[in-house]
Scaffold this motif. Sequence first.
Motif, short mmCIF file in Angstrom:
data_model
loop_
_atom_site.label_atom_id
_atom_site.label_comp_id
_atom_site.label_asym_id
_atom_site.label_seq_id
_atom_site.Cartn_x
_atom_site.Cartn_y
_atom_site.Cartn_z
N THR A 17 -7.12 19.57 -1.18
CA THR A 17 -6.46 18.32 -0.85
C THR A 17 -6.35 17.48 -2.10
O THR A 17 -7.35 17.24 -2.79
CB THR A 17 -7.23 17.53 0.23
OG1 THR A 17 -7.40 18.35 1.39
CG2 THR A 17 -6.48 16.28 0.63
N LEU A 18 -5.14 17.05 -2.42
CA LEU A 18 -4.87 16.20 -3.56
C LEU A 18 -4.18 14.93 -3.07
O LEU A 18 -3.39 14.99 -2.11
CB LEU A 18 -3.98 16.89 -4.59
CG LEU A 18 -4.48 18.22 -5.17
CD1 LEU A 18 -3.38 18.87 -6.01
CD2 LEU A 18 -5.73 18.00 -6.01
N GLY A 19 -4.44 13.82 -3.73
CA GLY A 19 -3.79 12.59 -3.30
C GLY A 19 -3.83 11.51 -4.34
O GLY A 19 -4.61 11.56 -5.30
N ALA A 20 -2.97 10.52 -4.15
CA ALA A 20 -2.93 9.35 -5.01
C ALA A 20 -2.56 8.15 -4.16
O ALA A 20 -1.88 8.28 -3.12
CB ALA A 20 -1.92 9.53 -6.15
N SER A 21 -3.01 6.99 -4.58
CA SER A 21 -2.71 5.78 -3.83
C SER A 21 -2.59 4.60 -4.78
O SER A 21 -3.15 4.59 -5.88
CB SER A 21 -3.79 5.50 -2.78
OG SER A 21 -5.05 5.22 -3.40
N SER A 43 0.84 -1.19 0.00
CA SER A 43 0.00 0.00 0.00
C SER A 43 0.88 1.24 0.00
O SER A 43 1.78 1.37 0.83
CB SER A 43 -0.91 0.01 1.24
OG SER A 43 -1.70 1.18 1.29
N LEU A 44 0.63 2.15 -0.95
CA LEU A 44 1.34 3.42 -1.04
C LEU A 44 0.32 4.54 -1.11
O LEU A 44 -0.67 4.44 -1.83
CB LEU A 44 2.23 3.46 -2.30
CG LEU A 44 3.26 2.34 -2.46
CD1 LEU A 44 3.92 2.43 -3.83
CD2 LEU A 44 4.30 2.40 -1.35
N LYS A 45 0.57 5.62 -0.37
CA LYS A 45 -0.38 6.74 -0.36
C LYS A 45 0.38 8.04 -0.22
O LYS A 45 1.30 8.16 0.60
CB LYS A 45 -1.38 6.58 0.79
CG LYS A 45 -2.61 7.47 0.68
CD LYS A 45 -3.64 7.06 1.73
CE LYS A 45 -4.96 7.80 1.51
NZ LYS A 45 -4.85 9.24 1.70
N PHE A 46 -0.01 9.02 -1.03
CA PHE A 46 0.64 10.33 -1.03
C PHE A 46 -0.45 11.40 -1.02
O PHE A 46 -1.40 11.34 -1.81
CB PHE A 46 1.51 10.48 -2.28
CG PHE A 46 2.29 11.76 -2.32
CD1 PHE A 46 3.41 11.93 -1.53
CD2 PHE A 46 1.91 12.80 -3.16
CE1 PHE A 46 4.14 13.12 -1.57
CE2 PHE A 46 2.63 13.98 -3.21
CZ PHE A 46 3.75 14.14 -2.41
#
Length: 719
Positions: free
Chosen positions: A365-369, A349-352
């Motif tokens: 809020t911006l994000g990727a996983s 699992s990777l989350k930014f």
Amino acid sequence: MKRLIHTGLAALAASAAGAAHAQQSPPPPPAQAPATTELSEEEQSNEIVVLAQPGDQVRIDRRTYTLREDASAQSMNMFDVLGRIPSVSVAPSGEITLLGASNVTIQINGQPVPGANLEQVLRGLPGNQVERIEVITNPSAQYSADTSGGIINIITRNRFQSGFNGSLQTALDSMGNYHLGFAPSWSRGPWSLSGQAGTYGGENENNLHRERQDLPAGPLTTEEGARTFDYQGWYASQMQVGYNPNPHRRMSLSFDGGEFNFEQGQRSLLSDTGGSIAERASDTEASHRNRQVTFNFQQDGDQPRELIKFNAALSHFESAFNTLFSSTPTVGVASQYATGSEQSIDGVSLKFDIEQPFGEERFLTLGASYDQSDQDIGNSLALVSGPGPTPYDANLAGISENLAAYATYQFATGDWTWLPGLRVEAYRREVAAGGLETDSDDTRFFPTIHIRRSLTEHIDLDLSYTSRIQRPGFQQLDPSLRFIDVNRAFGGNPNLEPTTVDAYEANFVYQRNGASFSVTAFDRISDDVVSQFTDVVGGVIVTRPVNAGTSEQRGLQVLLRGPIGRHWRYSLSGNALSRAFDYLNSSGTLSRRDELEYDGIAQLDWRDVDQNAVGADQFQLELRFQGPRHGLQTATDEFVMTNFTWRRRVTPKLQAVFTVQDIFDSTDQVSEVTTDDYFERTEFESAGTRFRLALTYQFGSGPQRPMQDQQPGPPPTPF
């Protein structure tokens, strides 16, 4: 923001290199936990109360509770504590629902707990090590769309006094269940070390009564017996190294692991009006093991909520079940066969995430996983003696990948606060079983919106809509059988489709002078809802998941709590929902059905004003109830549970908690199944009233409880 990202990425690269070097030694497993903020005295002094964390007051998509001063929570594990949280229900069977919805996602410090080892992990997490719980009934685009039942995020304690501190806890109950735990922490300068480790075990026994009648007018058969359950396990959670080089940057590397083993035996006698038919027996040995390594990094900017976060986790879970079934008929040949089931799951699992404020009331809020799960499942059956089911040896291998990106933007217009969001997920799944392989791709968009209107200084109105999905797990797709009794088995359905959900909520909150009142109305429309379908195949009762049309749940939750003078507090919560769903009638065709479901909790608490004083007492009486539940072919009876807790400060460092669970021995598990072939009613009697004593010794400086009469003003506003 550009400077923050550059600074954060440079620091992240340096810290990742250090973490990689650290991981060259024997690999530790999981745990989690970004650092948490300090609670005010006001927040620390209440029992399970609603609170808003500093810096999070503007968030409108969740509600947060603290367990810090709940008397019984200090001596219980988190599986037992969850049922005390408003909106959350835990049935005697262990099923967890949130505002009446199943498929609830449980997280620990933001990391999902696999459903296969959920109970094991929660039973290994002591309540006294939990800082707070976030309940998200209608998740925004920031969260995975595969959370159709909502999210319960358990945040563990992660605040350390300088030097060496911690606690020791031991607990024992009248049924032989025990727990021994050790939770040390050390902090000096920018470095901190912490962890929790312990062992637990015990036994339970339930009497079994089952009635069955073949339709339309077959003979009535009964089954009487008993089931024993002996278990033991250990845990090592949040074994964490933390490094905070400056007030704006923090990172941690942590490990979590545990093992849970149990033996279950069942003996029963099957009979009808003519007398005994057969004796049945089953003996099961099972083991669960989990490991996880987690790296967390956070770089804060100069403004509140200006930050970047990165999280990476590697996990491994494995389980094995081996059962020997025996049936000795009064007339005929005895049979005996063995079944085995093994499962292995490796996850990445990777989350930014990036959060950027624009003024006081606007936040982007911006994000990727990226999430990957690699699973292997094996099931087998072998005849030992006599006749029995057809032997088999089946294996399934599956890989799923989910790449996601999201954006939310919070802003205000007059008295209204808006939080629209959009999430896109590209999901891919490969399955290989029985010599066949399938490969599927599915890209979907999930819009969300949360709205808040501050009507007065003390009244808020929240509105929200979310689009979600519940994808079937690999075990639900695996058609091979997993026997749970002499002639009963569960299997998967390779044609199972995902369930899509449109969820609407409206929440009214009033809070003033220490008392609060809230009403939540919700409407959830689910298409291709998954339900259990039971049929008789070759003399074996087989239950498989099927898509059962459309279900709509409309409900209301009411929560009322507050003080009565200086010593007393009360808390009342109730949920009621009307559920319309498809079911199979006696002719085997689908019909529409409407049912009313309800549950609630009532608590009354008395405490001495100064809980730091030696000899200070706290008493709590709790009543929990849940109405009947209904499914495609099933129905579950209501239950009521009454508990009592007494906490006393024995010395400045030692606390004792005495708990009486299920005072009236009233939590029987009663379920019914109606198919076009038969009707069956099964009852497992309650294990009985349980008396539990827990002792907690705090070493080092440790936190102290502020006096109630030092609380300035009303408690925090609920979020």
